[in-house]
Design a protein around this motif. Structure first.
Motif, PDB file in Angstrom:
ATOM      1  N   PRO A 135       0.839  -1.199   0.000  1.00 51.41           N
ATOM      2  CA  PRO A 135       0.000   0.000   0.000  1.00 51.41           C
ATOM      3  C   PRO A 135       0.879   1.256   0.000  1.00 51.41           C
ATOM      4  O   PRO A 135       1.933   1.273   0.613  1.00 51.41           O
ATOM      5  N   THR A 136       0.440   2.271  -0.698  1.00 52.60           N
ATOM      6  CA  THR A 136       1.206   3.519  -0.748  1.00 52.60           C
ATOM      7  C   THR A 136       0.338   4.684  -0.322  1.00 52.60           C
ATOM      8  O   THR A 136      -0.871   4.537  -0.126  1.00 52.60           O
ATOM      9  N   ARG A 137       0.980   5.836  -0.186  1.00 42.29           N
ATOM     10  CA  ARG A 137       0.234   7.041   0.208  1.00 42.29           C
ATOM     11  C   ARG A 137      -0.890   7.306  -0.783  1.00 42.29           C
ATOM     12  O   ARG A 137      -0.792   6.987  -1.963  1.00 42.29           O
ATOM     13  N   GLY A 138      -1.935   7.908  -0.268  1.00 44.37           N
ATOM     14  CA  GLY A 138      -3.056   8.246  -1.127  1.00 44.37           C
ATOM     15  C   GLY A 138      -3.791   7.029  -1.638  1.00 44.37           C
ATOM     16  O   GLY A 138      -4.286   7.034  -2.762  1.00 44.37           O
ATOM     17  N   ASP A 139      -3.843   5.970  -0.812  1.00 46.58           N
ATOM     18  CA  ASP A 139      -4.596   4.760  -1.144  1.00 46.58           C
ATOM     19  C   ASP A 139      -4.154   4.098  -2.444  1.00 46.58           C
ATOM     20  O   ASP A 139      -4.934   3.413  -3.092  1.00 46.58           O
ATOM     21  N   GLY A 217      14.374   3.797  -1.257  1.00 44.45           N
ATOM     22  CA  GLY A 217      13.432   3.046  -0.426  1.00 44.45           C
ATOM     23  C   GLY A 217      12.187   3.820  -0.036  1.00 44.45           C
ATOM     24  O   GLY A 217      11.084   3.267   0.001  1.00 44.45           O
ATOM     25  N   ASP A 218      12.346   5.105   0.266  1.00 43.12           N
ATOM     26  CA  ASP A 218      11.170   5.863   0.700  1.00 43.12           C
ATOM     27  C   ASP A 218      10.183   6.088  -0.441  1.00 43.12           C
ATOM     28  O   ASP A 218       9.004   6.354  -0.197  1.00 43.12           O
ATOM     29  N   ILE A 220       9.049   3.840  -2.378  1.00 41.78           N
ATOM     30  CA  ILE A 220       8.107   2.723  -2.479  1.00 41.78           C
ATOM     31  C   ILE A 220       6.766   3.111  -1.859  1.00 41.78           C
ATOM     32  O   ILE A 220       5.710   3.011  -2.495  1.00 41.78           O
ATOM     33  N   PHE A 221       6.814   3.580  -0.606  1.00 38.24           N
ATOM     34  CA  PHE A 221       5.572   3.902   0.099  1.00 38.24           C
ATOM     35  C   PHE A 221       5.009   5.265  -0.313  1.00 38.24           C
ATOM     36  O   PHE A 221       3.863   5.575  -0.043  1.00 38.24           O
ATOM     37  N   SER A 242       9.597  -3.668   7.141  1.00 38.06           N
ATOM     38  CA  SER A 242       8.373  -2.867   7.143  1.00 38.06           C
ATOM     39  C   SER A 242       7.307  -3.502   8.035  1.00 38.06           C
ATOM     40  O   SER A 242       6.602  -2.818   8.770  1.00 38.06           O
ATOM     41  N   ALA A 246       5.811  -1.666  11.313  1.00 42.64           N
ATOM     42  CA  ALA A 246       4.363  -1.466  11.456  1.00 42.64           C
ATOM     43  C   ALA A 246       3.875  -2.029  12.792  1.00 42.64           C
ATOM     44  O   ALA A 246       3.096  -1.392  13.499  1.00 42.64           O
ATOM     45  N   LEU A 277      -7.648   1.671  13.032  1.00 42.28           N
ATOM     46  CA  LEU A 277      -6.233   1.972  12.836  1.00 42.28           C
ATOM     47  C   LEU A 277      -5.385   0.725  12.814  1.00 42.28           C
ATOM     48  O   LEU A 277      -4.472   0.582  12.019  1.00 42.28           O
ATOM     49  N   GLU A 280      -5.365  -0.707   9.544  1.00 39.21           N
ATOM     50  CA  GLU A 280      -4.714   0.135   8.539  1.00 39.21           C
ATOM     51  C   GLU A 280      -3.209   0.237   8.756  1.00 39.21           C
ATOM     52  O   GLU A 280      -2.458   0.530   7.832  1.00 39.21           O
ATOM     53  N   LEU A 281      -2.760   0.056   9.994  1.00 34.56           N
ATOM     54  CA  LEU A 281      -1.334   0.210  10.289  1.00 34.56           C
ATOM     55  C   LEU A 281      -0.543  -1.042   9.963  1.00 34.56           C
ATOM     56  O   LEU A 281       0.661  -1.042  10.053  1.00 34.56           O
ATOM     57  N   PRO A 283      -0.410  -2.846   6.990  1.00 33.67           N
ATOM     58  CA  PRO A 283      -0.856  -3.064   5.613  1.00 33.67           C
ATOM     59  C   PRO A 283      -0.045  -4.119   4.876  1.00 33.67           C
ATOM     60  O   PRO A 283      -0.543  -4.775   3.975  1.00 33.67           O
TER      61      PRO A 283
END
Lengths: 343, 343
Positions: A135-139, A217-218, A220-221, A242, A246, A277, A280-281, A283
Motif C-alpha cells: 500500500p502507498t500514500r493516497g490509497d 526506499g522511501d 516505495i511507500f 516494514s 508497522a 487503525l 490500517e497500520l 498493511p
C-alpha cells in the motif's frame, strides 16, 4: 471458478485458512474451493465454521492429504519426500487442471520448489519471483518484487522482474502504462551496484516499459512507482523490516492513548478508531504474494495471516485467474524473448 | 567540549541547523559549537534565535566559509573543488584539533569522501560505514550498519561492521555483551547469499563477539539484536523504506481521526496525543548517523531534520566524544587485525 488451497500451511493451523476460504467464497460469486489436508481435521473445521460463514460450506470441498510440509523443511527435502503432503497434492491438482490456482500459507521455499516442478515456468524464466502489492500514500499500491526467491539476481533477472511486474499491473490492475522503477541507494545514474546500473541501462532502452529509472526506499511507500524491482535479498529485507516497523508503531499508538488518555470518556470514544487503525497500520501483512513466472497461478499467504488476511490471498488468486495472468505472461514474455533473440 | 558544524547542509537552509545547535548547547553543559558557513547569513540566524534559545548564542561561534557543497555534487567533484565550502572547512577544523567532532546534514557521499581525506581511517578500514540507532520495541535500540557507504560489501567488510557496531554499543551505550546479528532472508544457516554465509562462518568463530547468527528484517524492530549488520545497499533500502512507511502511517493516523471523529470535543481532546504520536511515529529520522572507521568523529544528520532532529545529531557527536570512540575503535580494531595477521 475453482481454487485449490493447502489448508495446513498457516502458523496457527487450519482454522484461519478454512475460515478465510469460506469468507472468500462468500465474497466472490461462483467461486468453489478444494481444501487439501487430513480429512477428519478439515471436516471438523468445516463443521465449526462461525454461523455467518456456514452457508459458504457448501462450496468448500475437502480433499484428503495425510501429511504436512514443515516450516523448517528444506526445499530439496520437500521435493524428495513431500509427495503426500497437502501442499504437493494441492499443486498437483492445479497442474492437472482440477483447479485454476493454488494458495498456501506454508513454507515459501518448499512452495516455490514444488510449484516449479508441478507447473513449470513460462518463457525461459528460470525460477519464480515473489511479488506483492504494497500500500502507498493516497490509497495507491505498488508491486514490489522479488521478495526473496532470487537472492543473487543479476541484471538480466532484474529486467525479467520489471517486465513481469509491468504485465501484472497492466492486466490485473488495469493500469495503462505502469511506472516501473529500479530500487537503488540514490536516484542518480552514477550510484549503486554494478548490477543495478547494468539493469538500468537495459531498462532505459526498453520501449515496451514506462521505465522511470532509480527509486530510493522511501519512494516505495510514497507512491512514486507502480512497480519497484530489486533482488530478492533486498526485497525480503525491506518487506520484513516494514512488517516489524508497522507492528512496533501499532504498539506505540496504543500505548500513547492508554497512557495519556486517562479520561474514561475519551478512552471509550477512541476505541473504534483505534480498532480501525490497527488494521490500517499493518498493511504489508494483508496481501497474498504471487509466485510470478510459473505456468500457473500460485499465491503465498502470510504464515501468520488470520482468516481475513488469508481470504485476501484467495481473492488475489481469483483475480489473477479472471485476468488470465499466466497466459499473458507467457505471451508477452515469450514475445520479448523472441525479439531479444532476433537482435 | 567543542564541536564543529557545517551549517549549510540541511535541505531547508541554516535556520534549523543553527537552532538545533543552540538547543544542543543548552542540553549539554560545557558544550561550545563552531558554525561554518557564510558569515553574514549565520550572524543573521544567530540574531534571530527564538528567545528560549537566545542565551545559548554565547556558546555558538561563526566561522566563515563562503561556499556550499550541493546535494547533487559528486564526491569526486567535492574532493576537487570543495575546498572553500562549509563542509570542508568544518572537517579541516576537526582534523586540526580545533573541534573534537563534526556534524553535517549535507551530501552524504561528499561528506564521506572529504572526511576520509581530512581525518583518515583507523586500523586498515578502507572506507567509513554509516551507522545509526534504530528504535525498537520496548523502548530499546539497535545499531544498523552499513546504511549506504559500502554498496558491494564483501564478507570481510561485514565482519568489520560487526566489530565496529559492537564497539559502539559497548562503549557509547554501555552494553556488556551486545547481541550482534547478520541480516539475512531467513534464519537458517543454509539460506542467503554466498557473502552473508561466508561472513556468518567467520563471525561464528569469533570469541570476542556475542554473535547470534542470522536475523530477518522484522527482527530489527523487534529488538532481537543490539547490532544488525548488512551491506550498504540493503541497509539503505531498509532505512529509507522505513522512513517512507512511517510517514505514510502518520498520515493514516491523522486521517483516521479526522474522518471519524467528527465530534469537536473528541478532536480537541485528541490533539495533544496526536502531536506526541507524530514524533514517536517518525523514529528513524531522529538520530544522527555515525561515520564509523574514521580517525575522528563525524555525524551525518538527516537532510530534512528540523531543529530538534539536528540537535539530536549534535548530542550524538557529544556522546561519542565523551566516550572517546575513535581511540577505542583504533585500539580494538587494531588488536583484532594484529591477531588475524598472526594466525
Amino acid at each position: 471458478m475453482r481454487i485449490a488451497i493447502d489448508a495446513m500451511g498457516g502458523d496457527a493451523g487450519p482454522r484461519a485458512v478454512v475460515q478465510g476460504a469460506a469468507a472468500a467464497v462468500q465474497a466472490w460469486p461462483g467461486l468453489s474451493i478444494d481444501l487439501f489436508g487430513p480429512r477428519d481435521q478439515l471436516q471438523t473445521e468445516l463443521m465449526s465454521l462461525p454461523r455467518h460463514l456456514a452457508v459458504a460450506g457448501s462450496r468448500l470441498f475437502v480433499r484428503h492429504a495425510p501429511e504436512t510440509i514443515r516450516q523448517d523443511q528444506r526445499p530439496s527435502d520437500a521435493l524428495r519426500r513431500g509427495g503426500d503432503t497437502s501442499m504437493a497434492h494441492m499443486l498437483a491438482h492445479v497442474a492437472e487442471g482440477g483447479a485454476m490456482a493454488g494458495v498456501s500459507a506454508g513454507n515459501t521455499g518448499a512452495l516455490m520448489a514444488l510449484a516449479r516442478r508441478e507447473l513449470g515456468m513460462v518463457a525461459g524464466i528460470p525460477r519464480p519471483a515473489i511479488c506483492t502489492a504494497i500500500p502507498t500514500r493516497g490509497d495507491g499500491r505498488c508491486y514490489l518484487l522479488d521478495l526473496g526467491a532470487n537472492v543473487d539476481a543479476d541484471a538480466e533477472r532484474l529486467v525479467d522482474f520489471a517486465h513481469m511486474g509491468d504485465i501484472m499491473a497492466r492486466h490485473v490492475d488495469g493500469l495503462g502504462a505502469p511506472r516501473v522503477a529500479l530500487l537503488n541507494v540514490g536516484s542518480e545514474g552514477t550510484k549503486g551496484s554494478a548490477t543495478v546500473r547494468e539493469a538500468d541501462a537495459w531498462l532505459s532502452e526498453s520501449e515496451a516499459l514506462n521505465y522511470r529509472g532509480f527509486i530510493e526506499g522511501d519512494g516505495i511507500f510514497a507512491g512514486a512507482a507502480d512497480v519497484v524491482v530489486c533482488d530478492g535479498f533486498v526485497g525480503n529485507a525491506v518487506l520484513k523490516a516494514s512488517e516489524g516497523l508497522a507492528r512496533m508503531l501499532i504498539e506505540r499508538v496504543q500505548a500513547t492513548f492508554e497512557s495519556h488518555w486517562s479520561s474514561r470518556l475519551v478512552g471509550v470514544l477512541a476505541r473504534p478508531a483505534l480498532r480501525r487503525l490497527k488494521g490500517e497500520l499493518d498493511p504489508v501483512r494483508y496481501n497474498g504474494a504471487s509466485l510470478l513466472g510459473l505456468d500457473g497461478i500460485v499465491i503465498k499467504s502470510h504464515g501468520s495471516a488470520d482468516a481475513t488476511g488469508f481470504s485476501y490471498a484467495v481473492l488475489r488468486a481469483a483475480q489473477e485467474v479472471s485476468r488470465d495472468l499466466p497466459a499473458r505472461l507467457a505471451r508477452e514474455l515469450g514475445a520479448r524473448q523472441h525479439r531479444t533473440q532476433q537482435e
